[in-house]
Scaffold this motif. Structure first.
Motif, PDB file in Angstrom:
ATOM      1  N   GLN A 121     -29.408 -11.905 -17.931  1.00  0.00           N
ATOM      2  CA  GLN A 121     -28.254 -11.043 -18.194  1.00  0.00           C
ATOM      3  C   GLN A 121     -28.035 -10.097 -17.013  1.00  0.00           C
ATOM      4  O   GLN A 121     -26.912  -9.896 -16.558  1.00  0.00           O
ATOM      5  CB  GLN A 121     -28.552 -10.213 -19.439  1.00  0.00           C
ATOM      6  N   GLN A 179     -39.539 -14.814 -23.630  1.00  0.00           N
ATOM      7  CA  GLN A 179     -38.160 -15.268 -23.842  1.00  0.00           C
ATOM      8  C   GLN A 179     -37.188 -14.102 -23.743  1.00  0.00           C
ATOM      9  O   GLN A 179     -36.150 -14.198 -23.087  1.00  0.00           O
ATOM     10  CB  GLN A 179     -38.052 -15.927 -25.220  1.00  0.00           C
ATOM     11  N   GLU A 234     -36.906 -13.089 -20.201  1.00  0.00           N
ATOM     12  CA  GLU A 234     -36.110 -14.052 -19.437  1.00  0.00           C
ATOM     13  C   GLU A 234     -34.623 -13.817 -19.675  1.00  0.00           C
ATOM     14  O   GLU A 234     -33.829 -13.794 -18.730  1.00  0.00           O
ATOM     15  CB  GLU A 234     -36.487 -15.479 -19.849  1.00  0.00           C
ATOM     16  N   GLN A 235     -34.284 -13.579 -20.964  1.00  0.00           N
ATOM     17  CA  GLN A 235     -32.872 -13.354 -21.284  1.00  0.00           C
ATOM     18  C   GLN A 235     -32.353 -12.096 -20.590  1.00  0.00           C
ATOM     19  O   GLN A 235     -31.268 -12.087 -20.021  1.00  0.00           O
ATOM     20  CB  GLN A 235     -32.706 -13.225 -22.786  1.00  0.00           C
ATOM     21  N   SER A 236     -33.196 -11.018 -20.643  1.00  0.00           N
ATOM     22  CA  SER A 236     -32.779  -9.763 -20.001  1.00  0.00           C
ATOM     23  C   SER A 236     -32.591  -9.975 -18.511  1.00  0.00           C
ATOM     24  O   SER A 236     -31.636  -9.471 -17.919  1.00  0.00           O
ATOM     25  CB  SER A 236     -33.821  -8.674 -20.201  1.00  0.00           C
ATOM     26  N   SER A 245     -39.339 -18.858 -17.153  1.00  0.00           N
ATOM     27  CA  SER A 245     -38.942 -19.886 -18.119  1.00  0.00           C
ATOM     28  C   SER A 245     -40.172 -20.630 -18.647  1.00  0.00           C
ATOM     29  O   SER A 245     -40.076 -21.365 -19.625  1.00  0.00           O
ATOM     30  CB  SER A 245     -37.987 -20.868 -17.460  1.00  0.00           C
TER      31      SER A 245
END
Ligand code: ADP
Length: 461
Positions: free
Chosen positions: A235, A227, A230-232, A203
């Protein structure tokens, strides 16, 4: 760490070396031009006098040739003037030296302008030759003047340049090294900041000091990558925890049923009922595992399409026959109104699964007595298959999320004992359409049912 620092130092050194080399080349060329111009300037006065000296003898050629062969000097500056005939005989000499310091005449000297010669060991003179026609034939006049002062001037100038240029280069190298260090400072800071960003600290972001310069753009690009990562990661974590949760429920049910049956022994409970419930849970588990496997293969790009022309009317009718039992159980009407000869270029098994998921949901979520309709149309650029139901519909605030994995509008409502009911059906449908280059979307108003559309690009049909 030391290696990285070493690399930075190398970049710094390489930058300094290349800029110093470029400056050395430019300065070298500049000094050559400057020296050439200065030299021309220094000799222009001397050459003027030298030409004048030769012209002076030329003007009185008949007089001087009529006189003695060797004359006394006129002045120390006009050092020497000679007249030679074409046979290489010296006809006249006027000047300070008594002997022949310039040696024999080379007739080719008339071709060039004034030139430099060092005579008698270390005496530097400037020589000029000129042809002249007299009544007794063509002669060559050779004049020479001492150029000691000019040569010293030029030497001093050359010395200044030779000393000055390396000094300037040295200064520029030092300055360049210092500037390169300053310019690369932020790179070192970025490297340090990027090193601290690990999987557990995804983050965090790199500092962007000026987002319009190169380093700012580099940091921004890195931040975008972080970013995405981080999202992957998020998820993936959510997917794993949702999947574990969904797997745990039926497994716990199977275990509990087994334990209860064992404790009660055969007398109290019908073993077939227990086995049937266990099989139902096992079937649910199997369906869930298949869905998860399909999604993970799609994510990994391992889902291969076996495309062929798919007859939509035939496919929909087969599906209605197959799923119709469910609608009959719920006293619903299931209709397929699809024109003949409507094809899509797709993987028949996957289209069946995508459409099956929609029909299954429509039946599952709609109350008895309603109608579920499957229609299809060619819109020109695409082929659309639409499943319409008269169920409770979906609130607008849920619509953007229903295609996400494990998303359920009302988790208490779904589970009906088969593979669906965990929130993966629409996610799979979404993937299938994406693989085909198409998309799926839903239109709904709470209380007025839903309309799900599968849109396939037309391709070669
Ligand atoms: P599920 O396995 O729960 O059916 P889906 O991914 O197929 O999962 O659907 C996600 C959610 O979208 C469902 O839980 C349900 O809340 C909602 N949904 C899907 N289709 C319909 C429909 N025809 N009518 C009402 N709600 C629906």
């Amino acid at each position: 760490m030391t290696g990285k620092r070493h690399l930075l130092q190398n970049v710094r050194t390489r930058l300094t070396a290349s800029h110093t080399l470029a400056l050395a080349l430019a300065l070298g060329a500049f000094c050559l031009i400057l020296f050439g111009l200065y030299r021309r300037d220094v000799y222009s006065d001397l050459d003027l006098k030298l030409r004048g000296q030769v012209e002076g003898v030329d003007d009185n050629l008949d007089g001087v040739l009529g006189g003695s062969r060797v004359e006394a000097a006129a002045s120390p500056e006009s050092w020497l003037t000679e007249v030679w005939d074409q046979k290489g005989q010296r006809l006249f000499t006027s000047g300070i030296p008594a002997d022949e310091p310039l040696g024999r005449l080379d007739p080719a000297c008339v071709e060039s302008g004034p030139f430099n010669v060092t005579v008698a060991g270390d005496l530097r003179v400037r020589v000029f030759c000129q042809k002249s026609v007299t009544h007794s034939g063509t002669v060559i006049l050779r004049g020479a003047r001492i150029r000691e002062r000019e040569a010293d001037q030029l030497n001093a100038f050359a010395r200044t340049l030779l000393l000055g240029v390396p000094l300037v280069l040295l200064m520029s190298a030092f300055l360049g090294y210092f500037l390169a260090r300053r310019a690369l400072g932020p790179v070192a800071r970025l490297t340090e900041a990027a090193r601290l960003i690990t999987a557990s600290r995804l983050s965090e972001r790199l500092p962007v000091i000026n987002q319009d310069d190169e380093l700012g753009r580099l940091a921004t690009t890195f931040n975008e990558v972080f970013q995405g990562l981080e999202q992957s990661f998020l998820q993936m974590r959510r997917f794993t925890s949702d999947a574990s949760h969904e797997l745990r429920t039926p497994l716990t049910a199977i275990r509990t049923m087994g334990e209860v049956a064992l404790r009660a022994r055969s007398a109290e409970k019908d073993p077939y009922e227990t086995i049937s419930s266990m099989l139902e849970e096992a079937q649910h588990l199997q369906g869930l595992c298949e869905s998860l496997l399909l999604l993970s293969r799609a994510d990994a790009g391992q889902l291969l399409l076996h495309r062929s022309p798919v007859d939509l009317k035939a496919l929909a009718e087969r599906l209605v026959d197959h799923i119709g039992v469910l609608s009959e159980e719920k006293e619903q009407r299931l209709l397929a109104e699809i024109p003949a000869d409507l094809f899509v270029d797709a993987d028949v098994q996957l289209v069946k699964q995508a459409l099956g998921n929609l029909i299954d949901n429509a039946i599952k979520f709609s109350p008895p007595g309603t109608t579920v309709k499957v229609t299809a149309a060619d819109t020109g650029g695409a082929v659309q298959i639409v499943v319409t139901d008269e169920g409770p519909g979906i609130d607008a605030k849920h619509l953007p999320y229903i295609f996400e994995r494990f998303y359920r509008v009302d988790s208490a409502r779904g589970r009906s004992g088969n593979a669906s009911g965990v929130g993966l059906g629409l996610a799979i449908t979404h993937w299938i359409l994406r693989l085909h280059g198409g998309h799926v979307y839903a239109v709904s108003e709470p209380g007025k049912g839903c309309q799900f559309t599968l849109e396939f690009p037309k391709g070669s049909f």
